[in-house]
Design a protein around this motif. Structure first.
Motif, PDB file in Angstrom:
ATOM      1  N   GLU A  85      -4.054  -0.658   9.966  1.00 32.19           N
ATOM      2  CA  GLU A  85      -3.820   0.211   8.813  1.00 32.19           C
ATOM      3  C   GLU A  85      -2.376   0.412   8.736  1.00 32.19           C
ATOM      4  OE1 GLU A  85      -8.216   3.083   8.786  1.00 32.19           O
ATOM      5  OE2 GLU A  85      -6.585   3.239  10.365  1.00 32.19           O
ATOM      6  N   LEU A 126      -0.653  -2.287   7.243  1.00 36.18           N
ATOM      7  CA  LEU A 126      -0.880  -2.294   5.711  1.00 36.18           C
ATOM      8  C   LEU A 126      -0.023  -1.216   4.874  1.00 36.18           C
ATOM      9  CD1 LEU A 126      -2.360  -4.125   3.621  1.00 36.18           C
ATOM     10  CD2 LEU A 126      -4.339  -2.697   4.071  1.00 36.18           C
ATOM     11  N   ALA A 127       0.098  -0.206   5.769  1.00 38.43           N
ATOM     12  CA  ALA A 127       0.651   0.956   5.069  1.00 38.43           C
ATOM     13  C   ALA A 127       2.122   0.806   5.070  1.00 38.43           C
ATOM     14  CB  ALA A 127       0.141   2.244   5.816  1.00 38.43           C
ATOM     15  N   TYR A 128       2.649   0.288   6.086  1.00 43.48           N
ATOM     16  CA  TYR A 128       3.954  -0.014   6.206  1.00 43.48           C
ATOM     17  C   TYR A 128       4.447  -1.226   4.914  1.00 43.48           C
ATOM     18  CZ  TYR A 128       8.462  -2.217   7.669  1.00 43.48           C
ATOM     19  OH  TYR A 128       9.667  -2.705   7.941  1.00 43.48           O
ATOM     20  N   GLU A 179       2.877  -1.669   2.187  1.00 42.17           N
ATOM     21  CA  GLU A 179       2.697  -1.239   0.713  1.00 42.17           C
ATOM     22  C   GLU A 179       3.970  -0.174   0.746  1.00 42.17           C
ATOM     23  OE1 GLU A 179       0.492  -1.511  -1.566  1.00 42.17           O
ATOM     24  OE2 GLU A 179      -1.419  -2.183  -0.654  1.00 42.17           O
ATOM     25  N   ASP A 180       4.479   0.418   1.644  1.00 40.30           N
ATOM     26  CA  ASP A 180       5.776   1.247   1.430  1.00 40.30           C
ATOM     27  C   ASP A 180       6.965   0.117   1.289  1.00 40.30           C
ATOM     28  OD1 ASP A 180       4.539   3.529   2.093  1.00 40.30           O
ATOM     29  OD2 ASP A 180       5.156   3.590   4.037  1.00 40.30           O
ATOM     30  N   ALA A 183       6.566  -2.644  -0.359  1.00 39.46           N
ATOM     31  CA  ALA A 183       6.370  -3.301  -1.633  1.00 39.46           C
ATOM     32  C   ALA A 183       6.921  -2.091  -2.589  1.00 39.46           C
ATOM     33  CB  ALA A 183       4.907  -3.404  -1.865  1.00 39.46           C
ATOM     34  N   LYS A 184       6.706  -0.927  -2.502  1.00 38.01           N
ATOM     35  CA  LYS A 184       7.029   0.021  -3.335  1.00 38.01           C
ATOM     36  C   LYS A 184       8.656   0.124  -3.183  1.00 38.01           C
ATOM     37  CE  LYS A 184       4.786   4.195  -3.990  1.00 38.01           C
ATOM     38  NZ  LYS A 184       4.125   5.631  -3.474  1.00 38.01           N
ATOM     39  N   ARG A 192       5.270  -7.019  -5.144  1.00 33.54           N
ATOM     40  CA  ARG A 192       4.124  -7.185  -4.383  1.00 33.54           C
ATOM     41  C   ARG A 192       4.337  -8.191  -3.166  1.00 33.54           C
ATOM     42  NH1 ARG A 192       1.385  -3.180  -4.109  1.00 33.54           N
ATOM     43  NH2 ARG A 192      -0.142  -3.976  -3.336  1.00 33.54           N
ATOM     44  N   ILE A 222      -3.367  -9.958   2.255  1.00 30.85           N
ATOM     45  CA  ILE A 222      -2.052 -10.342   2.379  1.00 30.85           C
ATOM     46  C   ILE A 222      -2.042 -11.933   2.510  1.00 30.85           C
ATOM     47  CG2 ILE A 222      -1.042  -8.287   3.252  1.00 30.85           C
ATOM     48  CD1 ILE A 222      -0.834  -9.596   5.681  1.00 30.85           C
ATOM     49  N   ILE A 260       1.199  -9.230  -0.797  1.00 31.68           N
ATOM     50  CA  ILE A 260       0.263  -8.096  -0.658  1.00 31.68           C
ATOM     51  C   ILE A 260      -0.592  -8.360  -2.041  1.00 31.68           C
ATOM     52  CG2 ILE A 260      -0.418  -5.759  -0.626  1.00 31.68           C
ATOM     53  CD1 ILE A 260       2.596  -5.392   0.315  1.00 31.68           C
TER      54      ILE A 260
END
Length: 215
Positions: free
Chosen positions: A154, A157-159, A161-162, A164-165, A170, A205, A214
């Motif tokens: 998790e 994945l959170a990393y 997503e960060d 990607a932002k 993506r 991913i 992602i």
DNA sequence: CCATTAATAGGCG
DNA sequence: CGCCTATTAATGG
């Protein structure tokens, strides 16, 4: 080397970005311009006697510390426009962290005394600094919470997503080596490798070296 | 090329 | 999940 403008360097630093041109012009002459660091070279090390703020004009760097056994813990990454070294703006002592260039990197810096004088004369800058600290605190808090409440998978994945932002895509590009990313996430390289595979299997991913898409 | 470092794989507690 | 070891891949001179 690309042509370097003192004001251009400073204006892309988040800390200074909202300041007026007239203030930027005051900052420019007292900041040191522009130092080159080849890939892999150390920009800051404990006890190097350097104080003050550094900002990334071009390139990226990792911040890390060494424990007693000489093992590295990666604390974060500095990208273009990021800054570091705030801690010793307020005290004379150097902190214990290393900063190492991940690519060929150009760094601007401003020494403690100059920055403090500037701060006194520039309330807007002081406000910006406060806000920047706030953002850093939130980031540290987030990292800490993730470390305590999320599984390695998790967290990874959170990393991503960060990232990607931050990179507004993506498909993200890892700046860190995977072993450094592992250190940053607080896992072993083996675990990181396995979790990447696992996320691929879950079709969340797809990985091509340091490029990760992602879904 | 060779030597070193990084990444992956598999086994085990 | 971390630690260990083995193998392979990538990197740099």
């Amino acid at each position: 080397m690309k042509k370097h403008s003192a004001v251009a360097c400073i204006s892309q630093v988040g800390l200074f970005s909202k300041l007026s041109d007239s203030i930027l012009k005051k900052i420019a002459p007292i900041s040191t311009h522009q130092e080159h660091f080849p890939k892999g070279s150390i920009i800051r090390r404990p006890g190097d006697g350097k104080d003050g703020l550094i900002f990334m004009d071009e390139g990226s760097a990792k911040i890390y510390s060494l424990n007693a056994e000489g093992k590295e813990t990666v604390l974060g990454v500095l990208n273009q426009g990021d800054f570091d070294g705030q801690l010793n703006l307020f005290q004379d002592n150097n902190n214990e962290n290393f900063v190492q260039a991940l690519q060929d990197t150009y760094v601007c810096s401003i020494n403690r005394k100059d920055f403090q004088n500037l701060l006194k004369k520039t309330p807007d800058l002081a406000l910006n600094l406060l806000n920047s600290f706030g953002q850093k605190l939130v980031a540290i808090e987030t990292k800490s919470i993730r470390r305590n409440s999320m599984s390695a998978k998790e967290r990874l994945l959170a990393y991503l997503e960060d990232l990607a932002k931050k990179q507004e895509s993506r498909t993200v590009q890892l700046k860190l080596k995977k072993k450094d990313l592992a250190s940053y996430l607080g896992v072993t390289p083996e675990t990181l490798s396995r979790q990447l595979k696992s996320l691929e299997k879950d079709e969340l991913i797809s990985v091509e070296g340091k490029r990760i898409k992602i879904q």
